[in-house]
Design a protein around this motif. Structure first.
Motif, PDB file in Angstrom:
ATOM      1  N   ILE B 111      47.270  60.860  15.560  1.00 44.43           N
ATOM      2  CA  ILE B 111      46.176  60.219  16.289  1.00 44.43           C
ATOM      3  C   ILE B 111      45.553  59.163  15.372  1.00 44.43           C
ATOM      4  O   ILE B 111      45.651  59.265  14.150  1.00 44.43           O
ATOM      5  CB  ILE B 111      45.090  61.211  16.782  1.00 44.43           C
ATOM      6  CG1 ILE B 111      44.384  61.912  15.608  1.00 44.43           C
ATOM      7  CG2 ILE B 111      45.663  62.221  17.747  1.00 44.43           C
ATOM      8  CD1 ILE B 111      43.097  62.616  16.016  1.00 44.43           C
ATOM      9  N   SER B 112      44.947  58.165  15.979  1.00 44.18           N
ATOM     10  CA  SER B 112      44.268  57.131  15.196  1.00 44.18           C
ATOM     11  C   SER B 112      43.011  56.713  15.956  1.00 44.18           C
ATOM     12  O   SER B 112      42.962  56.838  17.185  1.00 44.18           O
ATOM     13  CB  SER B 112      45.191  55.931  14.976  1.00 44.18           C
ATOM     14  OG  SER B 112      45.673  55.478  16.211  1.00 44.18           O
ATOM     15  N   PRO B 113      41.978  56.249  15.225  1.00 45.36           N
ATOM     16  CA  PRO B 113      40.742  55.887  15.932  1.00 45.36           C
ATOM     17  C   PRO B 113      40.907  54.683  16.835  1.00 45.36           C
ATOM     18  O   PRO B 113      41.573  53.714  16.476  1.00 45.36           O
ATOM     19  CB  PRO B 113      39.748  55.605  14.803  1.00 45.36           C
ATOM     20  CG  PRO B 113      40.557  55.366  13.600  1.00 45.36           C
ATOM     21  CD  PRO B 113      41.859  56.080  13.782  1.00 45.36           C
ATOM     22  N   LEU B 115      38.458  52.567  20.140  1.00 48.50           N
ATOM     23  CA  LEU B 115      37.083  52.098  20.291  1.00 48.50           C
ATOM     24  C   LEU B 115      36.153  53.186  20.820  1.00 48.50           C
ATOM     25  O   LEU B 115      36.588  54.117  21.466  1.00 48.50           O
ATOM     26  CB  LEU B 115      37.046  50.921  21.257  1.00 48.50           C
ATOM     27  CG  LEU B 115      37.505  49.576  20.696  1.00 48.50           C
ATOM     28  CD1 LEU B 115      37.613  48.570  21.808  1.00 48.50           C
ATOM     29  CD2 LEU B 115      36.555  49.061  19.626  1.00 48.50           C
ATOM     30  N   ASN B 116      34.886  53.035  20.528  1.00 42.69           N
ATOM     31  CA  ASN B 116      33.840  53.872  21.117  1.00 42.69           C
ATOM     32  C   ASN B 116      34.031  55.358  20.861  1.00 42.69           C
ATOM     33  O   ASN B 116      33.818  56.180  21.747  1.00 42.69           O
ATOM     34  CB  ASN B 116      33.773  53.605  22.626  1.00 42.69           C
ATOM     35  CG  ASN B 116      32.406  53.924  23.167  1.00 42.69           C
ATOM     36  OD1 ASN B 116      31.446  53.943  22.416  1.00 42.69           O
ATOM     37  ND2 ASN B 116      32.320  54.179  24.449  1.00 42.69           N
ATOM     38  N   GLY B 117      34.447  55.701  19.650  1.00 41.34           N
ATOM     39  CA  GLY B 117      34.570  57.106  19.278  1.00 41.34           C
ATOM     40  C   GLY B 117      35.791  57.803  19.839  1.00 41.34           C
ATOM     41  O   GLY B 117      35.960  58.997  19.659  1.00 41.34           O
ATOM     42  N   ARG B 118      36.633  57.064  20.532  1.00 34.03           N
ATOM     43  CA  ARG B 118      37.836  57.693  21.074  1.00 34.03           C
ATOM     44  C   ARG B 118      38.979  57.583  20.075  1.00 34.03           C
ATOM     45  O   ARG B 118      38.885  56.889  19.077  1.00 34.03           O
ATOM     46  CB  ARG B 118      38.234  57.011  22.385  1.00 34.03           C
ATOM     47  CG  ARG B 118      37.260  57.284  23.482  1.00 34.03           C
ATOM     48  CD  ARG B 118      37.761  56.807  24.795  1.00 34.03           C
ATOM     49  NE  ARG B 118      38.099  55.395  24.780  1.00 34.03           N
ATOM     50  CZ  ARG B 118      38.501  54.745  25.865  1.00 34.03           C
ATOM     51  NH1 ARG B 118      38.611  55.372  26.994  1.00 34.03           N
ATOM     52  NH2 ARG B 118      38.770  53.470  25.805  1.00 34.03           N
ATOM     53  N   PHE B 119      40.055  58.304  20.384  1.00 32.04           N
ATOM     54  CA  PHE B 119      41.241  58.252  19.533  1.00 32.04           C
ATOM     55  C   PHE B 119      42.456  57.899  20.382  1.00 32.04           C
ATOM     56  O   PHE B 119      42.456  58.117  21.593  1.00 32.04           O
ATOM     57  CB  PHE B 119      41.450  59.605  18.846  1.00 32.04           C
ATOM     58  CG  PHE B 119      40.412  59.905  17.803  1.00 32.04           C
ATOM     59  CD1 PHE B 119      40.628  59.600  16.471  1.00 32.04           C
ATOM     60  CD2 PHE B 119      39.202  60.488  18.147  1.00 32.04           C
ATOM     61  CE1 PHE B 119      39.666  59.859  15.511  1.00 32.04           C
ATOM     62  CE2 PHE B 119      38.236  60.755  17.194  1.00 32.04           C
ATOM     63  CZ  PHE B 119      38.465  60.439  15.876  1.00 32.04           C
ATOM     64  N   MET B 120      43.456  57.355  19.728  1.00 27.19           N
ATOM     65  CA  MET B 120      44.707  57.032  20.400  1.00 27.19           C
ATOM     66  C   MET B 120      45.760  58.016  19.893  1.00 27.19           C
ATOM     67  O   MET B 120      45.958  58.134  18.680  1.00 27.19           O
ATOM     68  CB  MET B 120      45.107  55.595  20.037  1.00 27.19           C
ATOM     69  CG  MET B 120      46.277  55.072  20.813  1.00 27.19           C
ATOM     70  SD  MET B 120      45.844  54.655  22.495  1.00 27.19           S
ATOM     71  CE  MET B 120      45.097  53.050  22.261  1.00 27.19           C
ATOM     72  N   ILE B 130      45.429  57.670  25.418  1.00 23.68           N
ATOM     73  CA  ILE B 130      44.027  57.714  24.986  1.00 23.68           C
ATOM     74  C   ILE B 130      43.529  59.165  24.948  1.00 23.68           C
ATOM     75  O   ILE B 130      43.779  59.941  25.865  1.00 23.68           O
ATOM     76  CB  ILE B 130      43.145  56.885  25.959  1.00 23.68           C
ATOM     77  CG1 ILE B 130      43.292  55.399  25.661  1.00 23.68           C
ATOM     78  CG2 ILE B 130      41.677  57.293  25.893  1.00 23.68           C
ATOM     79  CD1 ILE B 130      42.584  54.905  24.411  1.00 23.68           C
ATOM     80  N   SER B 132      40.189  61.304  24.962  1.00 23.39           N
ATOM     81  CA  SER B 132      38.762  61.162  25.244  1.00 23.39           C
ATOM     82  C   SER B 132      37.927  61.865  24.173  1.00 23.39           C
ATOM     83  O   SER B 132      38.352  62.892  23.639  1.00 23.39           O
ATOM     84  CB  SER B 132      38.426  61.776  26.594  1.00 23.39           C
ATOM     85  OG  SER B 132      39.205  61.181  27.584  1.00 23.39           O
ATOM     86  N   ARG B 133      36.740  61.306  23.933  1.00 27.04           N
ATOM     87  CA  ARG B 133      35.847  61.870  22.919  1.00 27.04           C
ATOM     88  C   ARG B 133      35.617  63.347  23.141  1.00 27.04           C
ATOM     89  O   ARG B 133      35.625  64.144  22.217  1.00 27.04           O
ATOM     90  CB  ARG B 133      34.469  61.180  23.006  1.00 27.04           C
ATOM     91  CG  ARG B 133      34.429  59.797  22.500  1.00 27.04           C
ATOM     92  CD  ARG B 133      33.074  59.231  22.751  1.00 27.04           C
ATOM     93  NE  ARG B 133      32.584  59.579  24.084  1.00 27.04           N
ATOM     94  CZ  ARG B 133      31.700  58.889  24.775  1.00 27.04           C
ATOM     95  NH1 ARG B 133      31.191  57.811  24.251  1.00 27.04           N
ATOM     96  NH2 ARG B 133      31.308  59.260  25.961  1.00 27.04           N
ATOM     97  N   GLN B 134      35.393  63.726  24.410  1.00 28.23           N
ATOM     98  CA  GLN B 134      34.979  65.101  24.698  1.00 28.23           C
ATOM     99  C   GLN B 134      36.074  66.139  24.397  1.00 28.23           C
ATOM    100  O   GLN B 134      35.763  67.301  24.226  1.00 28.23           O
ATOM    101  CB  GLN B 134      34.530  65.227  26.148  1.00 28.23           C
ATOM    102  CG  GLN B 134      35.621  65.012  27.157  1.00 28.23           C
ATOM    103  CD  GLN B 134      35.087  64.729  28.536  1.00 28.23           C
ATOM    104  OE1 GLN B 134      34.894  63.573  28.914  1.00 28.23           O
ATOM    105  NE2 GLN B 134      34.817  65.764  29.291  1.00 28.23           N
ATOM    106  N   MET B 139      40.872  69.740  20.462  1.00 27.55           N
ATOM    107  CA  MET B 139      42.176  69.479  19.833  1.00 27.55           C
ATOM    108  C   MET B 139      42.124  69.852  18.351  1.00 27.55           C
ATOM    109  O   MET B 139      43.062  70.433  17.815  1.00 27.55           O
ATOM    110  CB  MET B 139      42.545  67.997  19.986  1.00 27.55           C
ATOM    111  CG  MET B 139      42.983  67.643  21.394  1.00 27.55           C
ATOM    112  SD  MET B 139      43.345  65.898  21.573  1.00 27.55           S
ATOM    113  CE  MET B 139      44.796  65.733  20.530  1.00 27.55           C
ATOM    114  N   LYS B 140      40.997  69.506  17.716  1.00 32.00           N
ATOM    115  CA  LYS B 140      40.838  69.849  16.301  1.00 32.00           C
ATOM    116  C   LYS B 140      40.859  71.361  16.128  1.00 32.00           C
ATOM    117  O   LYS B 140      41.472  71.899  15.208  1.00 32.00           O
ATOM    118  CB  LYS B 140      39.526  69.276  15.754  1.00 32.00           C
ATOM    119  CG  LYS B 140      39.619  67.801  15.417  1.00 32.00           C
ATOM    120  CD  LYS B 140      38.282  67.188  15.148  1.00 32.00           C
ATOM    121  CE  LYS B 140      37.713  67.520  13.803  1.00 32.00           C
ATOM    122  NZ  LYS B 140      36.434  66.795  13.568  1.00 32.00           N
TER     123      LYS B 140
END
Lengths: 151, 147
Positions: B111-113, B115-120, B130, B132-134, B139-140
């Protein structure tokens, strides 16, 4: 991300980075335009107030539904314009904008601070991603059966 | 732990037996993994019906009212709803990463950061999804546990 997590992770981090950058910008712009100016103790409050105003605007980036990349960029631009308008208005009303060059320097420094804050947030996310990716490799190797060994 | 492999003739008799003193989380994980390896899904590509391995699925995606399972070579349409797949295969390393996607953690490259706190999320076949932040904390938690 829950609102509480968003607030503490993004807004608080943005607040402290903003204060640091505002202090640096005030020192630089002051040394250039008004090197002989003297301040009272109340001057220590201005980075806190401006940092608070700038960080509070981070809430504009919060959304319960997922934003597209385009929406996220638009919100970031609106947030920057909002910060510029609020801070320059406060300074104008307080009589701190002595000339156009001062106003332009402040506007430019707000952009630099905004970009710095976002860079710090991105670096923080990058660190999270690295920790996750390292753990992911371990996680996958723990569960991956060596096909050659088992056949 | 010792591992024994015994060859048999009949495919239908294949089975994994775990002999343990206590069913620990590690044992549960081995059980889940064994179940995942054997699990198959039924999906369609156009008029054709296929059976394919769950372990080959990169991710499930919901598009409008339809749900698809993506492998490296094909996209199979499934009869299940996304939340059902998320629930059924939660213990088989499948996790929701956004409103429309459930990904296979075993097929996740990194995963990589964004925009807007999301990850790819980049999958093993280089596809990008994508996150999502939530869903990042979950996942972690799934990958890193309590660390």
């Amino acid at each position: 991300m829950e609102f509480k997590t968003f607030f503490f992770k993004k807004v608080m981090l943005s607040f402290f980075v903003s204060i640091t950058c505002i202090c640096a910008a005030m020192a630089l712009i002051g040394m250039i335009f008004e090197p002989s100016a003297q301040f009272g103790y109340e001057a220590y409050l201005s980075p806190l107030v401006f940092g608070f105003l700038a960080s509070l605007s981070t809430l504009m980036g919060y959304s319960k539904s997922e934003l597209s990349i385009k929406q996220a960029i638009i919100r970031n631009v609106i947030q920057l314009l909002f910060i510029e308008a609020v801070i320059l208005s406060v300074l104008y009303l307080g009589g701190a904008l002595a000339s156009l060059s001062v106003a332009l320097s402040l506007a430019a420094s707000i952009i630099v601070i905004f970009l710095t804050v976002n860079l710090v947030l991105w670096v923080n996310d990058k660190k999270t991603a690295k920790t996750f990716n390292d753990a992911l490799k371990g996680f996958q190797s723990d569960y991956r059966v060596d096909e050659n060994q088992s056949s | 732990m010792r591992v024994k492999i015994k060859r048999i003739n009949d495919k239908t008799d294949e089975c994994v037996t775990i002999e343990c003193v206590k069913v620990t989380p590690d044992i549960e994980s081995i059980r889940s993994y064994a179940l995942t390896k054997g699990a198959t899904l039924i999906g369609s590509v156009g008029e054709q019906i296929y059976q394919f391995k769950l372990a080959d699925v990169l991710y499930f995606e919901a598009v409008d009212e339809r749900v698809f399972a993506y492998t490296e070579s094909k996209a199979f349409e499934l009869k299940n709803r996304l939340y059902e797949l998320e629930s059924i295969y939660a213990d088989k390393h499948f996790i929701r990463c956004s409103k429309s996607f459930v990904i296979n953690l075993m097929k996740l490259e990194s995963i990589s950061p964004a925009l807007n706190g999301r990850f790819m999320a980049t999958m093993k076949n280089s596809e990008k999804i994508i996150v999502s932040r939530q869903y990042v904390p979950k996942m972690k938690q799934a990958v890193m546990g309590g660390k």
